[in-house]
Design an enzyme around this catalytic site. Sequence first.
Site, short mmCIF file in Angstrom:
data_model
loop_
_atom_site.label_atom_id
_atom_site.label_comp_id
_atom_site.label_asym_id
_atom_site.label_seq_id
_atom_site.Cartn_x
_atom_site.Cartn_y
_atom_site.Cartn_z
N GLU A 1 -3.77 -11.22 5.24
CA GLU A 1 -4.62 -10.89 4.09
C GLU A 1 -3.76 -10.76 2.85
OE1 GLU A 1 -6.73 -7.12 4.43
OE2 GLU A 1 -7.86 -7.49 2.58
N ASN B 1 -9.68 -11.18 -0.70
CA ASN B 1 -10.79 -10.24 -1.00
C ASN B 1 -11.58 -10.75 -2.20
OD1 ASN B 1 -10.33 -7.77 0.82
ND2 ASN B 1 -8.30 -8.17 -0.03
N GLU C 1 -8.46 -2.59 11.32
CA GLU C 1 -7.61 -2.33 10.16
C GLU C 1 -6.89 -1.00 10.31
OE1 GLU C 1 -10.76 -2.29 6.95
OE2 GLU C 1 -9.61 -4.04 6.31
N GLU D 1 -12.97 -12.44 2.26
CA GLU D 1 -13.34 -11.10 2.72
C GLU D 1 -14.33 -10.49 1.75
OE1 GLU D 1 -10.31 -8.35 3.90
OE2 GLU D 1 -9.46 -9.75 5.35
N ASP E 1 -15.62 -7.18 5.56
CA ASP E 1 -14.55 -6.20 5.41
C ASP E 1 -15.12 -4.78 5.50
OD1 ASP E 1 -12.01 -5.26 4.89
OD2 ASP E 1 -11.89 -6.09 2.86
P1 C2E Z 1 -9.03 -3.76 2.02
O1 C2E Z 1 -9.43 -5.16 1.67
O2 C2E Z 1 -9.78 -3.09 3.10
O3 C2E Z 1 -7.47 -3.85 2.33
C1 C2E Z 1 -6.81 -3.10 3.30
C2 C2E Z 1 -6.06 -1.95 2.68
O4 C2E Z 1 -5.48 -1.16 3.71
C3 C2E Z 1 -4.89 -2.38 1.80
O5 C2E Z 1 -4.77 -1.42 0.75
C4 C2E Z 1 -3.70 -2.25 2.74
O6 C2E Z 1 -2.45 -2.11 2.08
C5 C2E Z 1 -4.08 -1.01 3.49
N1 C2E Z 1 -3.45 -0.88 4.80
C6 C2E Z 1 -3.07 -1.87 5.64
N2 C2E Z 1 -2.56 -1.39 6.78
C7 C2E Z 1 -2.62 -0.04 6.67
C8 C2E Z 1 -2.23 1.03 7.55
O7 C2E Z 1 -1.74 0.86 8.65
N3 C2E Z 1 -2.46 2.31 7.08
C9 C2E Z 1 -3.01 2.55 5.86
N4 C2E Z 1 -3.17 3.81 5.49
N5 C2E Z 1 -3.38 1.55 5.01
C10 C2E Z 1 -3.18 0.28 5.43
P2 C2E Z 1 -4.56 -1.85 -0.77
O8 C2E Z 1 -3.68 -3.05 -0.86
O9 C2E Z 1 -4.20 -0.63 -1.52
O10 C2E Z 1 -6.01 -2.34 -1.20
C11 C2E Z 1 -7.09 -1.43 -1.25
C12 C2E Z 1 -8.39 -2.17 -1.48
O11 C2E Z 1 -8.40 -2.77 -2.79
C13 C2E Z 1 -8.63 -3.31 -0.51
O12 C2E Z 1 -9.12 -2.81 0.72
C14 C2E Z 1 -9.64 -4.12 -1.28
O13 C2E Z 1 -10.92 -3.55 -1.19
C15 C2E Z 1 -9.14 -3.95 -2.72
N6 C2E Z 1 -8.30 -5.12 -3.06
C16 C2E Z 1 -6.99 -5.33 -2.83
N7 C2E Z 1 -6.60 -6.55 -3.28
C17 C2E Z 1 -7.71 -7.14 -3.79
C18 C2E Z 1 -7.97 -8.42 -4.40
O14 C2E Z 1 -7.09 -9.30 -4.52
N8 C2E Z 1 -9.26 -8.65 -4.83
C19 C2E Z 1 -10.25 -7.71 -4.67
N9 C2E Z 1 -11.48 -8.02 -5.12
N10 C2E Z 1 -10.03 -6.52 -4.10
C20 C2E Z 1 -8.78 -6.23 -3.65
MG MG Z 2 -10.72 -3.65 4.68
MG MG Z 3 -9.82 -6.79 2.73
MG MG Z 4 -10.69 -0.96 2.75
#
Ligand code: C2E
Ligand code: MG
Ligand code: MG
Ligand code: MG
Length: 290
Positions: A66, A126, A245, A158, A188
């Site tokens: 991802e 995403n 996840e 996603e 997602d």
């Molecule tokens: P998401 O799509 O559900 O992404 C998964 C989030 O969980 C990511 O946070 C990732 O770094 C985090 N994660 C992965 N493995 C673990 C783990 O083992 N433990 C914990 N505590 N966290 C873990 P991130 O990168 O901070 O992104 C948060 C949310 O922001 C994403 O949730 C998504 O909804 C949004 N996002 C991130 N990048 C994009 C993007 O390019 N476009 C859009 N529209 N939304 C994005």
């Molecule tokens: Mg997710």
């Molecule tokens: Mg995602």
């Molecule tokens: Mg999430």
Amino acid sequence: AGLALQQIRTGSNREYVLFQPEMRENELNNIRMFQALREDLVNDGFHLVLQPIVDLDYAQTFTEGECLIRWQSAELGFVPPDVFIGLAERTGTIIKLGRWIIEEACRELAAFIARGAPDNFKLHINISAVQLQQPDFSEHLLASIQRNELINSNICLEITESVLLQNSHEVIDTLNYLRRLGLSVAIDDFGSGYSSLSYLHLLPFDCLKIDRDFVSGIIDDQKSEAIIASVIMLSQSFGVPLVAEGVESAEMGEKLQGMGCEKAQGYHYSRPQPFTAWEPNDGTITVNAK
Ligand code: C2E
Ligand code: MG
Ligand code: MG
Ligand code: MG
């Protein structure tokens, strides 16, 4: 600043609230962030990182992952996506930002394949509801895929159930059109919405991702375990893989695998890292838990 404030407010249908003096600080923060966001869109303030999605059968290597956006703002420092994506959505900036994300994701993936990642690597991107509702969404997406000489099946979109809040028919048509062309769709944060089961019936999808909130309770919360067990059954009935996840330990991964979950993503396997930090070797990319 006055204009920005107005845009922030009118861009927001659901989150509109009456202005109160104690919110002033917050509004000002939003305006600063909105301006910084717009400036950094032209100033290279963003980059993408890649987190592996592994098969629980053999979680040492990966061929799917991802991409997640990162913003290092010159003015505000590191701002997490959970904070600025919502603002970008409310202000409409997500349309431009989202196009940049798709183009950059395709460019990074093409470079990654050129460095030895498998041709059929599946990259999850995403996509916000606002983006998906743009009539030219598919056109831009397909153009990015072609420009970077990728194939449609390299890309998985996603989405969350919030895409169904408005213009459901258009969104469903768009997703079906893209799936016929070979792209895939993952739902997602499954389980975290309001109407999970009813939208499963409406939305076309090829993969389910179960929300980290349930996964985090897999070891010592019986309710979380029961929910995960039923989502595993659900994904099996639909014939689609389930990605857990937020898997943070070997114990969690083993338990999920024992329960029949196929795939996982989480810090136990690897944290998200810049594409260039991954080094493919003969088409094999090794996970990198640190
Ligand atoms: P998401 O799509 O559900 O992404 C998964 C989030 O969980 C990511 O946070 C990732 O770094 C985090 N994660 C992965 N493995 C673990 C783990 O083992 N433990 C914990 N505590 N966290 C873990 P991130 O990168 O901070 O992104 C948060 C949310 O922001 C994403 O949730 C998504 O909804 C949004 N996002 C991130 N990048 C994009 C993007 O390019 N476009 C859009 N529209 N939304 C994005
Ligand atoms: Mg997710
Ligand atoms: Mg995602
Ligand atoms: Mg999430």
